[in-house]
Design a protein around this motif. Structure first.
Motif, PDB file in Angstrom:
ATOM      1  N   ASN A   1      32.414  33.381  44.643  1.00  0.00           N
ATOM      2  CA  ASN A   1      33.845  33.522  44.368  1.00  0.00           C
ATOM      3  C   ASN A   1      34.134  33.405  42.876  1.00  0.00           C
ATOM      4  O   ASN A   1      34.927  34.174  42.329  1.00  0.00           O
ATOM      5  CB  ASN A   1      34.663  32.486  45.144  1.00  0.00           C
ATOM      6  CG  ASN A   1      34.707  32.787  46.627  1.00  0.00           C
ATOM      7  OD1 ASN A   1      34.495  33.915  47.056  1.00  0.00           O
ATOM      8  ND2 ASN A   1      34.975  31.775  47.420  1.00  0.00           N
ATOM      9  N   ALA A   2      33.491  32.447  42.201  1.00  0.00           N
ATOM     10  CA  ALA A   2      33.697  32.277  40.761  1.00  0.00           C
ATOM     11  C   ALA A   2      33.195  33.499  39.993  1.00  0.00           C
ATOM     12  O   ALA A   2      33.829  33.945  39.033  1.00  0.00           O
ATOM     13  CB  ALA A   2      32.986  31.012  40.283  1.00  0.00           C
TER      14      ALA A   2
ATOM     15  N   ALA B   1      34.334  38.434  36.976  1.00  0.00           N
ATOM     16  CA  ALA B   1      34.181  39.883  36.842  1.00  0.00           C
ATOM     17  C   ALA B   1      35.529  40.579  36.728  1.00  0.00           C
ATOM     18  O   ALA B   1      35.649  41.623  36.090  1.00  0.00           O
ATOM     19  CB  ALA B   1      33.401  40.440  38.029  1.00  0.00           C
ATOM     20  N   ASP B   2      36.552  39.991  37.343  1.00  0.00           N
ATOM     21  CA  ASP B   2      37.901  40.555  37.268  1.00  0.00           C
ATOM     22  C   ASP B   2      38.669  40.066  36.042  1.00  0.00           C
ATOM     23  O   ASP B   2      39.850  40.361  35.890  1.00  0.00           O
ATOM     24  CB  ASP B   2      38.698  40.213  38.534  1.00  0.00           C
ATOM     25  CG  ASP B   2      38.227  41.005  39.739  1.00  0.00           C
ATOM     26  OD1 ASP B   2      37.577  42.048  39.539  1.00  0.00           O
ATOM     27  OD2 ASP B   2      38.523  40.584  40.874  1.00  0.00           O
ATOM     28  N   GLY B   3      38.006  39.285  35.194  1.00  0.00           N
ATOM     29  CA  GLY B   3      38.634  38.819  33.969  1.00  0.00           C
ATOM     30  C   GLY B   3      39.467  37.562  34.130  1.00  0.00           C
ATOM     31  O   GLY B   3      40.217  37.181  33.236  1.00  0.00           O
ATOM     32  N   GLY B   4      39.340  36.892  35.259  1.00  0.00           N
ATOM     33  CA  GLY B   4      40.115  35.683  35.509  1.00  0.00           C
ATOM     34  C   GLY B   4      39.467  34.449  34.916  1.00  0.00           C
ATOM     35  O   GLY B   4      38.327  34.475  34.448  1.00  0.00           O
TER      36      GLY B   4
END
Length: 161
Positions: free
Chosen positions: A41-42, A47-50
């Motif tokens: 999850n991390a 990967a989504d820039g979060g």
């Protein structure tokens, strides 16, 4: 209807063929499963820039992850001289199995880790689903029609010279 024993319902191992041998990866402990899920999850958030929880992705959390997810199969693979790419593919397949399910792990396994083989491209998806076509949609069949647009503002009359 009574509950059946969970062990009879779940296939709690993963069998991975590598070379001439099939390695059996047993189901991980709850601790390893939860840690693997948190890491995946991390990684997806990163990967989504979060913003990522640094503690989850710390070196200590990642240390021995492949050994943990493969269980005794890890040591067997190392003793058998399995190549690094093969061991890594097995470990990531096991991580997908732990975080998702056996079907997702099989898709990952057969993609050989290549994301382009995992998800077909847009054109291939459209050709399978029928995709877009050039046929126009029919108009409304409700039996009602809209009123013609009226001009707004001053009424149209004779123009003054």
């Amino acid at each position: 209807m009574a509950f059946e024993a969970l062990g009879e319902l779940l296939d709690d191992s993963l069998r991975l063929p590598v070379g001439n041998r099939t390695y059996t990866v047993p189901a991980p402990s709850a601790e390893v499963g939860l840690r693997t899920q948190a890491l995946i999850n991390a990684a997806a958030v990163a990967a989504d820039g979060g913003a990522v929880d640094e503690q989850v992705l710390s070196d200590a959390a990642e240390r021995d992850l492949y050994r943990d997810v493969l269980g005794p199969a890890h040591d067997q693979m190392v003793a058998d001289g399995v190549s690094w790419p093969a061991l890594k593919h097995c470990a990531i397949t096991a991580m997908v199995w732990i975080a998702q399910d056996k079907a997702a792990a099989e898709r990952f396994w057969h993609s050989a880790g290549d994301p382009s083989r995992l998800a077909p491209n847009r054109q291939a998806r459209r050709s399978r689903s029928g995709g877009a076509n050039s046929t126009k949609r029919p108009g409304s069949t409700s039996g009602t029609s809209t009123r013609p647009a009226t001009t707004r503002g001053k009424p149209q009359g004779k123009r003054r010279p």
